[in-house]
Design a protein around this motif. Structure first.
Motif, mmCIF file in Angstrom:
data_model
loop_
_atom_site.group_PDB
_atom_site.id
_atom_site.type_symbol
_atom_site.label_atom_id
_atom_site.label_comp_id
_atom_site.label_asym_id
_atom_site.label_seq_id
_atom_site.Cartn_x
_atom_site.Cartn_y
_atom_site.Cartn_z
ATOM 1 N N GLN A 115 51.585 46.902 -82.629
ATOM 2 C CA GLN A 115 52.514 46.729 -81.428
ATOM 3 C C GLN A 115 53.029 47.384 -80.110
ATOM 4 O O GLN A 115 52.196 47.666 -80.086
ATOM 5 N N PRO A 116 54.034 45.762 -79.728
ATOM 6 C CA PRO A 116 53.595 45.596 -78.782
ATOM 7 C C PRO A 116 54.005 47.212 -77.955
ATOM 8 O O PRO A 116 55.100 47.605 -78.530
ATOM 9 N N GLY A 170 52.036 43.726 -75.899
ATOM 10 C CA GLY A 170 51.231 42.582 -76.806
ATOM 11 C C GLY A 170 51.813 41.394 -77.289
ATOM 12 O O GLY A 170 51.702 40.779 -77.782
ATOM 13 N N LEU A 171 52.432 41.439 -77.079
ATOM 14 C CA LEU A 171 53.592 40.717 -77.168
ATOM 15 C C LEU A 171 53.854 39.203 -76.864
ATOM 16 O O LEU A 171 53.923 38.322 -77.169
ATOM 17 N N ARG A 260 61.784 40.867 -69.343
ATOM 18 C CA ARG A 260 62.841 39.275 -70.173
ATOM 19 C C ARG A 260 63.773 39.793 -70.682
ATOM 20 O O ARG A 260 65.145 39.206 -70.582
ATOM 21 N N ILE A 261 63.434 40.577 -71.402
ATOM 22 C CA ILE A 261 65.095 40.948 -72.394
ATOM 23 C C ILE A 261 65.536 41.365 -71.154
ATOM 24 O O ILE A 261 67.247 41.601 -71.598
ATOM 25 N N VAL A 336 60.268 46.621 -79.636
ATOM 26 C CA VAL A 336 60.233 46.036 -78.739
ATOM 27 C C VAL A 336 62.232 46.176 -78.885
ATOM 28 O O VAL A 336 62.454 45.911 -79.813
ATOM 29 N N SER A 338 66.015 45.409 -77.756
ATOM 30 C CA SER A 338 66.905 44.133 -78.120
ATOM 31 C C SER A 338 68.037 44.144 -77.175
ATOM 32 O O SER A 338 68.229 45.134 -75.825
ATOM 33 N N ASP A 340 71.326 43.783 -76.489
ATOM 34 C CA ASP A 340 72.227 44.003 -77.053
ATOM 35 C C ASP A 340 72.037 45.436 -76.467
ATOM 36 O O ASP A 340 73.065 46.077 -75.736
ATOM 37 N N ILE B 36 57.086 32.924 -81.441
ATOM 38 C CA ILE B 36 56.351 34.804 -81.725
ATOM 39 C C ILE B 36 56.557 34.610 -83.470
ATOM 40 O O ILE B 36 57.367 35.010 -83.936
ATOM 41 N N TYR B 39 53.732 40.195 -86.891
ATOM 42 C CA TYR B 39 51.873 40.448 -86.840
ATOM 43 C C TYR B 39 51.947 41.775 -87.157
ATOM 44 O O TYR B 39 52.881 42.852 -86.539
ATOM 45 N N HIS B 60 64.733 33.906 -71.149
ATOM 46 C CA HIS B 60 64.228 35.259 -70.746
ATOM 47 C C HIS B 60 64.070 35.916 -71.331
ATOM 48 O O HIS B 60 62.485 35.776 -71.906
ATOM 49 N N SER B 61 64.859 36.686 -72.766
ATOM 50 C CA SER B 61 64.025 37.369 -74.080
ATOM 51 C C SER B 61 63.603 36.547 -74.481
ATOM 52 O O SER B 61 64.364 35.392 -75.056
ATOM 53 N N PRO B 62 62.051 36.554 -74.569
ATOM 54 C CA PRO B 62 61.494 35.887 -76.116
ATOM 55 C C PRO B 62 62.299 35.738 -77.584
ATOM 56 O O PRO B 62 61.247 34.496 -78.252
ATOM 57 N N LEU B 63 62.844 37.093 -77.596
ATOM 58 C CA LEU B 63 63.349 37.222 -79.024
ATOM 59 C C LEU B 63 63.768 36.938 -79.351
ATOM 60 O O LEU B 63 64.936 36.667 -79.035
ATOM 61 N N GLU B 65 66.831 37.970 -82.036
ATOM 62 C CA GLU B 65 67.127 39.023 -83.206
ATOM 63 C C GLU B 65 68.476 38.566 -83.619
ATOM 64 O O GLU B 65 68.776 38.821 -84.974
#
Lengths: 356, 181
Positions: A115-116, A170-171, A260-261, A336, A338, A340, B36, B39, B60-63, B65
């Protein structure tokens, strides 16, 4: 041209071709496998060389050989694979050989996770190889930035005759984003009169590529010559981005996916009226100390945010020189965080930490 | 507002492709998007999922949640992500595999018997396109025309023969979601 949607690993592979990459040598490891997979098809189409080596150690020594012959060479791997390549990387720095090394970072130490992660920070900036050497190291935050950096990385490696590392988590390797691969670049292909290219007779002398200097004075002279290059990198190659720092009291220091986060966390903080910004290192070595110097006096707190346990924080402390209050946040092992979670850390500092 | 989407199901249900079709289409429309995949060990035999963000402003954040749209192609996926959906969001389920589920009352639920409909088309692999059709009733940014263009690119060359079937599946999913809304 219009943007195309590509996976990070594949876009970086194509960027290398566009950057004039003549040859790739590598050995498979998750989460970077799409990169050599892509090149295994497309290098041939461009009349270039692709070799899947029998091991990472073999691959990096093939890179040494091809770079010594004057080619633009690429290898890619992920954290434990990069660890295996360190001997060859040190030899290349010692022998003044240019090459580009892409490190798609995963959790460690050891085999770790797939994982990243950003836990290769020390491996990238301090190196696992022996001797007085440095790598120019970039840490892009998006596929577009990774592509732009890799396209230009071969030129930079040639300019300094030194390996360049591009470290992404890795992300960014695994995700897909729209990317423009057609921004024009200057390949700046210079002749390499130092290369061992088989034309010694024409030149009247045979070039030697080596890192062995048995006389201590010779080695010191050589190392001081290398230091001149490293000093030039420190003065000319630092890259960073300042995000909303003009009025900020708290500045997050983050790179790669973490940046980015942080952008999302900053947006949340700004909505609450907290004056938060970011200093985003784009080069990890040379570390962008100039970015810290550019911060105004309204910045009283620095918060390092990283996907590792305090590795970059060491460089933040060095760059800060005790001037501002420092804080640290990190996750490890492939986790990774969040936005938040990072926002809570920011709010905690602001509410409890006495940010004016 | 951004569409923050999670597509989740069993490995083999075409979950990754479904998400990619959304991102390819967003790219063609010059929108901001990120895809995304999950994996790792969970993609080998267990649940598979991917997240997609589509936005008209830089991401911004690519995640993702907290998705505002969840496409759950099987029950484990619904259980895994249902509570993450933002209030007011949308959950689209494959009701062939998810029966008698008591949903939250603060989200819109669209139930599509995707497996049964796919069997009606004599091709279980069309489940993802049926779910995509249902998604299209909720799409903020993507036009039907643009989705069709993406499908034409996806099912081209050796796969061109599959295009009409997948277009049909898409239309059926859309129609079912629209008429049962």
């Amino acid at each position: 041209m219009a943007k195309v949607l590509m996976k990070g690993n594949e876009a970086m592979a194509l960027a290398a071709i566009k950057g004039g990459c003549d040859a790739f040598f590598g050995y498979p490891i998750t989460p970077q496998n799409e990169l050599p997979e892509y090149l295994s098809y497309h290098m041939q189409e461009h009349g270039k060389i692709f070799v899947q080596a029998e091991s990472e150690v073999a691959a990096i020594n093939m890179v040494y050989g091809a770079a010594g012959a004057g080619a633009r060479v690429l290898t890619s791997s992920s954290s434990p694979g990069i660890a295996l390549k360190q001997e060859g990387i040190s030899y290349m720095a010692g022998s003044e050989l240019p090459a580009v090394i892409i490190n798609v970072m995963r959790g460690g130490p050891g085999l770790g996770s797939i994982q990243p992660s950003q836990a290769d920070y020390n491996q990238v900036t301090r190196g696992g190889g022996n001797g007085d050497y440095h790598l120019l190291a970039y840490a892009p935050e998006s596929i577009q930035e990774a592509v732009d950096i890799i396209k230009d990385a071969f030129r930079v490696a040639d300019k300094y005759r030194n390996p360049v590392m591009v470290a992404i988590d890795g992300l960014i390797g695994q995700m897909m984003e729209p990317v423009d691969l057609d921004k024009p670049i200057d390949l700046d292909l210079q002749s390499k009169p130092w290369a061992a290219d088989g034309h010694g007779a024409k030149r009247g002398k045979n070039n030697k590529i080596l890192s062995l200097f048995l006389d201590t004075k010779d080695l010191e002279t050589h190392n001081l010559k290398l230091k001149v290059k490293y000093d030039q990198m420190v003065s000319e190659e630092q890259r960073y981005e300042l995000v909303q720092t003009d009025d900020a009291e708290l500045v997050i220091v983050a790179y790669g996916s973490m940046a980015r986060i942080a952008r999302s966390a900053i947006a949340m903080a700004r909505q609450k009226g907290y004056r938060v910004g970011m200093l985003r290192p784009i080069t990890l070595w040379p570390y962008p100390v100039q970015g810290f110097e550019a911060l105004a006096s309204n910045v009283t707190h620095l918060l390092t945010a990283e996907m590792s346990l305090g590795q970059m924080h060491q460089d933040v402390l060095i760059a800060n020189e005790g001037q501002r209050q420092t804080h640290w946040f990190g996750r490890t092992g492939g986790v990774v965080p969040s936005a938040d979670e990072l926002f809570d850390v920011i709010e905690n500092i602001i509410l409890k930490g006495g940010v004016a | 507002m951004d569409q923050r989407i999670i597509v989740a199901g069993f490995g083999g249900q075409g979950v990754m492709l479904l998400g990619q079709v959304l991102s390819y289409t967003a790219t063609a429309l010059d929108l901001h998007t990120v895809w995304i995949p999950s994996y790792g060990p969970e993609t080998r035999g267990g649940t598979a999922n991917c997240s997609v963000i589509i936005s008209d402003t830089p991401i911004h954040s690519p995640l993702v949640e907290y998705p505002n749209i969840l496409l759950a192609l099987n029950e484990p996926s619904l259980r895994k992500f249902e509570n993450k959906v933002t209030p007011g969001g949308v959950i689209i389920t494959n009701s062939s595999l998810i029966k008698d589920h008591v949903f939250r009352d603060d989200v819109t639920v669209i139930e599509i018997p995707a497996n049964d409909m796919a069997l009606g088309l004599e091709n279980l692999k069309t489940v993802n396109m049926i779910m995509l059709g249902a998604f299209m009733t909720q799409s903020t940014f993507l036009s039907e025309e643009a989705i069709h263009k993406t499908l034409e690119k996806t099912f081209s060359g050796a796969k061109a023969a599959l295009l009409p079937l997948n277009q049909q599946a898409l239309a059926m999913g859309y129609e079912h979601a629209r008429s049962h809304a």
